[in-house]
Enzyme design. Structure first.
Site, mmCIF file in Angstrom:
data_model
loop_
_atom_site.group_PDB
_atom_site.id
_atom_site.type_symbol
_atom_site.label_atom_id
_atom_site.label_comp_id
_atom_site.label_asym_id
_atom_site.label_seq_id
_atom_site.Cartn_x
_atom_site.Cartn_y
_atom_site.Cartn_z
ATOM 1 N N GLU A 250 -43.469 16.085 46.694
ATOM 2 C CA GLU A 250 -42.276 16.201 45.840
ATOM 3 C C GLU A 250 -42.705 16.964 44.595
ATOM 4 O O GLU A 250 -43.607 16.514 43.883
ATOM 5 C CB GLU A 250 -41.724 14.824 45.473
ATOM 6 C CG GLU A 250 -41.060 14.103 46.620
ATOM 7 C CD GLU A 250 -39.898 14.865 47.231
ATOM 8 O OE1 GLU A 250 -39.305 15.735 46.558
ATOM 9 O OE2 GLU A 250 -39.607 14.619 48.411
ATOM 10 N N CYS A 284 -37.936 15.390 36.973
ATOM 11 C CA CYS A 284 -37.922 16.503 37.927
ATOM 12 C C CYS A 284 -36.498 16.909 38.259
ATOM 13 O O CYS A 284 -36.241 18.029 38.653
ATOM 14 C CB CYS A 284 -38.678 16.126 39.191
ATOM 15 S SG CYS A 284 -38.105 14.575 39.871
HETATM 16 P P1 NAP Z 1 -49.523 17.725 38.143
HETATM 17 O O1 NAP Z 1 -50.294 18.348 37.074
HETATM 18 O O2 NAP Z 1 -49.346 18.465 39.419
HETATM 19 O O3 NAP Z 1 -50.213 16.312 38.414
HETATM 20 C C1 NAP Z 1 -49.707 15.426 39.393
HETATM 21 C C2 NAP Z 1 -50.854 14.585 39.920
HETATM 22 O O4 NAP Z 1 -51.765 15.432 40.632
HETATM 23 C C3 NAP Z 1 -51.672 13.920 38.808
HETATM 24 O O5 NAP Z 1 -52.096 12.653 39.229
HETATM 25 C C4 NAP Z 1 -52.856 14.871 38.679
HETATM 26 O O6 NAP Z 1 -54.005 14.267 38.114
HETATM 27 C C5 NAP Z 1 -53.073 15.222 40.127
HETATM 28 N N1 NAP Z 1 -53.906 16.419 40.315
HETATM 29 C C6 NAP Z 1 -54.170 17.416 39.442
HETATM 30 N N2 NAP Z 1 -54.998 18.316 40.011
HETATM 31 C C7 NAP Z 1 -55.268 17.885 41.253
HETATM 32 C C8 NAP Z 1 -56.064 18.379 42.330
HETATM 33 N N3 NAP Z 1 -56.732 19.520 42.244
HETATM 34 N N4 NAP Z 1 -56.104 17.651 43.476
HETATM 35 C C9 NAP Z 1 -55.410 16.500 43.592
HETATM 36 N N5 NAP Z 1 -54.651 15.983 42.604
HETATM 37 C C10 NAP Z 1 -54.567 16.671 41.450
HETATM 38 O O7 NAP Z 1 -48.047 17.327 37.638
HETATM 39 P P2 NAP Z 1 -47.655 16.514 36.321
HETATM 40 O O8 NAP Z 1 -47.778 17.426 35.164
HETATM 41 O O9 NAP Z 1 -48.350 15.213 36.275
HETATM 42 O O10 NAP Z 1 -46.113 16.190 36.597
HETATM 43 C C11 NAP Z 1 -45.099 17.087 36.306
HETATM 44 C C12 NAP Z 1 -44.635 17.791 37.563
HETATM 45 O O11 NAP Z 1 -44.238 16.819 38.521
HETATM 46 C C13 NAP Z 1 -43.415 18.649 37.338
HETATM 47 O O12 NAP Z 1 -43.567 19.859 38.028
HETATM 48 C C14 NAP Z 1 -42.284 17.830 37.951
HETATM 49 O O13 NAP Z 1 -41.189 18.576 38.390
HETATM 50 C C15 NAP Z 1 -42.992 17.172 39.076
HETATM 51 N N6 NAP Z 1 -42.266 15.980 39.510
HETATM 52 C C16 NAP Z 1 -41.580 16.051 40.680
HETATM 53 C C17 NAP Z 1 -40.851 14.952 41.115
HETATM 54 C C18 NAP Z 1 -40.097 15.007 42.405
HETATM 55 O O14 NAP Z 1 -39.783 13.955 42.926
HETATM 56 N N7 NAP Z 1 -39.806 16.182 42.936
HETATM 57 C C19 NAP Z 1 -40.836 13.777 40.353
HETATM 58 C C20 NAP Z 1 -41.547 13.753 39.163
HETATM 59 C C21 NAP Z 1 -42.273 14.860 38.749
HETATM 60 P P3 NAP Z 1 -54.380 14.548 36.572
HETATM 61 O O15 NAP Z 1 -53.262 13.981 35.764
HETATM 62 O O16 NAP Z 1 -55.652 13.834 36.420
HETATM 63 O O17 NAP Z 1 -54.513 16.036 36.417
#
Ligand code: NAP
Length: 486
Positions: A250, A284
Site C-alpha cells: 500500500e 495516504c
Molecule cells: P517509507 O519511507 O517508505 O517507510 C515505510 C516503512 O518502510 C518504514 O518502516 C521504513 O523504515 C521502511 N523502510 C525504509 N527503507 C526500507 C528498505 N530499504 N527496506 C525495507 N523497509 C524499508 O514511508 P513513510 O515515510 O514511513 O510513510 C509515508 C508514505 O506511506 C507515503 O508515501 C504514504 O502515502 C504512504 N502510506 C500509504 C498508505 C496506504 O495505505 N496506501 C497508508 C499510509 C501511508 P524506516 O522508518 O526505518 O525508514
C-alpha cells in the site's frame, strides 16, 4: 534521561546486538525525547524471524477460534487503555488527539472484526464428478509474514495487518517506522498482556535500510505486507518476485476531488478542506488536488481559502487543533521546497506557503495550511505526493476534462466527486482510476470491514481489510478424499 525500550522477540524483551539505540522525538516539541529504541541490525532481524518461524507450527495447530479469542482479549485491553494509547499516538506522530482516539478505536474494531473471523468458514465442500470422492478446499496460513509499516497511522496500520495475519494462523515480525517505535512497543505490550504465545508476534525496531533486506529476503519469510512510499514498495516487489514470495503493497497517493458546477459548493469546500488539511495532509488518502469545472472556480476557491484560514494550527494534544506539526524537520523542508516549486511552475499561493511563528510553533515542525491555485495539471506540485497540508486547485473545462486530469497521475488510491447529478456520479464511479471512490464525501476516512487499497502505483497485491484480507494471508489447498480406496 530518556527511557530505553527493547525489541520483543520470542516472548522476551531483548537488546539489539549492535548495542546502539536511536531516539524518537515529539514533532510538536522537539525537546521532548520520547525514548531510546533498539537500532537493530540484520542479525537481530534474523533472530526475530527465527522466533516467528519456531512458533509457526504451534500457532498453525491452534484452533482459529482460540486464535480469535486472543484478538478479543487484545481489543478489550486496548479499550481499557484507549486514552493512554491515544496520547502516545499524538505524542509520537503529532496527530490531533481526537483523531488519535479515533485511530485507537479503529484498531479495536479491527481486532474485534478479525476475532469473529476466527469462527468463520475457511473452506468449501465442492461436488465431485466421482460420488466416492469428498472434494473440499481449505485455507492454510503462509507461515512467517514480515509487516513493514509507516509512521502516519502507527497503531491502526500494524493492527490491520497483524489481526488478519494472526487469526488465519501466521506468525509475524513487525518493523515499524523509525519515527514511531514507541507506539509499536505499546502494541507489543498489548500482546504480552494477553499472553499471546511466545514468538507469534515479534517486534523489531531499527532503520528499514538496515533490517529491511533480511525481512524481505530471509528464506524463513513467506510473505511481506508493506505500507509506505512507492519507491520502497517497488523495491520490495522486485525482491519478493525473485523469490516467488507473496507481497502486498500500500503506497502513495495524489488524491483528487472533482467539483462539478451543480455541486453544493459550501459542502464541497468544507469537505475538501477537511480532507486536505486535517493531520496536515499526512494521510495516504488526503485530498491533494481539487479539480474545478466551469464558472464555479471563483466561488469555490474563495470558500476554500476562507475555511483554510480559520483552521486552528497547534499541537495535537490541544483538543481544538486541526493542523498539527508534520512528522519531522526533513518533511517540513521537503514540503516547503515543493510549495516553492509549485510557485516557480506558475502557481499562486492564496493562503499559507510558510511556517507559522511564535514560541508554540517554533518548538515543533509546523507548516501553514496552503492553497495554491492556477496550477497546471502536469505541474510537479499537481502530480507528486507532498504529504503535507497543501491543496492544489486546478481548473477543468468540463466533466470529461476533469476526469482526464484526475486520472493523469501515476497514483490511484482515493478520489471524490461533488455533484447532485446521478449520471455524473455513476460515470465517475465507473471511470475514475482509484480503489476508493467517494461521492460527496472526503477522500480520507475509510471503514475497516470493507476492502482497502488503490490502483496503479498506489497498491500492488491483494486488498487489505474486510473479507479481502484472507486472500493475502492464506493460501488455498484443494483436497480429494477417495473413500472407495479404503
Ligand atoms: P517509507 O519511507 O517508505 O517507510 C515505510 C516503512 O518502510 C518504514 O518502516 C521504513 O523504515 C521502511 N523502510 C525504509 N527503507 C526500507 C528498505 N530499504 N527496506 C525495507 N523497509 C524499508 O514511508 P513513510 O515515510 O514511513 O510513510 C509515508 C508514505 O506511506 C507515503 O508515501 C504514504 O502515502 C504512504 N502510506 C500509504 C498508505 C496506504 O495505505 N496506501 C497508508 C499510509 C501511508 P524506516 O522508518 O526505518 O525508514
Amino acid at each position: 534521561m530518556a527511557e530505553r525500550y527493547q525489541n520483543y522477540v520470542g516472548g522476551a524483551w531483548t537488546d539489539a546486538t549492535s548495542g546502539n539505540v536511536s531516539t524518537s522525538i515529539n514533532p510538536a516539541d522537539l525537546s521532548d525525547v520520547i525514548g531510546e529504541f533498539q537500532a537493530s541490525n540484520s542479525a537481530d532481524a534474523d533472530a526475530a524471524i527465527t522466533a516467528a518461524s519456531d512458533a509457526k507450527e504451534g500457532w498453525r495447530r491452534t484452533s482459529s477460534l482460540a486464535r480469535g479469542s486472543y484478538l478479543f482479549k487484545a481489543a478489550a485491553y486496548l479499550e481499557n487503555n484507549l486514552e493512554k494509547y491515544a496520547q502516545a499516538v499524538t505524542r509520537e506522530s503529532g496527530k490531533a488527539i481526537l483523531e488519535s482516539r479515533g485511530e485507537v478505536g479503529r484498531a479495536i474494531a479491527l481486532l474485534q472484526y478479525y476475532g469473529v473471523e476466527g469462527s468463520n468458514p475457511v473452506g468449501t465442500v465442492v461436488p465431485s464428478v466421482n460420488p466416492n470422492i469428498l472434494l473440499y478446499t481449505n485455507r492454510m496460513p503462509l507461515g512467517v509474514v514480515s509487516l513493514i509499516t509507516p509512521w502516519n497511522f502507527p497503531i491502526a496500520i500494524p493492527i490491520w495487518k497483524m489481526a488478519p495475519a494472526l487469526v488465519y494462523g501466521n506468525t509475524v515480525v513487525l518493523k515499524p517506522a523509525s519515527a514511531t517505535p514507541y507506539v509499536a512497543t505499546l502494541i507489543a505490550r498489548m500482546w504480552e498482556a494477553v499472553d499471546l504465545p511466545s514468538g507469534v508476534f515479534n517486534l523489531l525496531t531499527g532503520s528499514g535500510g538496515t533490517v529491511g533486506n533480511e525481512l524481505i529476503t530471509s528464506p524463513m519469510v513467506s510473505a511481506i505486507s508493506f505500507t509506505g512510499s512507492t519507491r520502497i514498495g517497488m523495491q520490495i516487489a522486485v525482491e519478493s518476485a525473485k523469490r516467488g514470495n507473496k507481497y502486498q503493497l500500500e503506497m502513495g497517493g495524489k488524491n483528487p476531488v472533482i467539483v462539478l458546477p451543480d455541486a453544493d459548493l459550501e459542502q464541497a469546500a468544507e469537505i475538501t478542506v477537511s480532507g486536505a488539511m486535517k493531520y496536515s495532509g499526512q494521510k495516504c488518502t488526503a485530498t491533494s488536488r481539487a479539480i474545478v469545472v466551469g464558472n464555479v472556480m471563483e466561488e469555490f476557491t474563495s470558500l476554500v481559502v476562507d475555511k483554510t484560514r480559520k483552521l486552528k494550527i497547534g499541537p495535537g494534544i490541544e483538543e481544538d487543533s486541526i493542523v498539527v506539526p508534520v512528522i519531522d524537520q526533513v518533511s517540513k523542508d521537503n514540503i516547503k521546497s515543493m510549495i516553492e516549486r509549485g510557485v516557480a511552475d506558475g502557481g499562486t499561493v492564496l493562503t499559507g506557503g510558510g511556517a507559522p511563528t511564535g514560541p508554540e510553533y517554533d518548538a515543533g515542525t509546523f507548516v501553514e495550511p496552503t492553497v495554491i491555485t492556477e496550477v497546471a495539471p502536469d505541474a510537479f506540485v499537481a502530480c507528486e505526493e507532498i504529504f503535507g497540508p497543501v491543496l492544489s486547485i486546478i481548473p477543468a473545462a468540463d466533466a470529461e476534462d476533469a476526469l482526464e486530469i484526475a486520472n493523469s497521475v501515476e497514483y490511484g488510491l482515493s478520489a471524490g466527486i461533488f455533484t447532485r447529478n446521478l449520471n455524473s456520479v455513476l460515470d465517475f464511479a465507473d471511470r475514475i482510476e482509484a480503489g476508493i471512490v467517494k461521492i460527496n464525501g472526503e477522500t480520507a476516512g475509510v471503514e475497516p470491514q470493507v476492502p482497502f487499497g488503490g490502483m496503479k502505483a498506489s497498491s500492488s497485491g491483494n486488498r487489505e481489510q474486510g473479507k479481502a484480507a484472507i486472500e493475502f494471508f492464506t493460501q488455498t489447498k484443494t483436497i480429494y478424499v477417495d473413500r472407495s480406496a479404503t
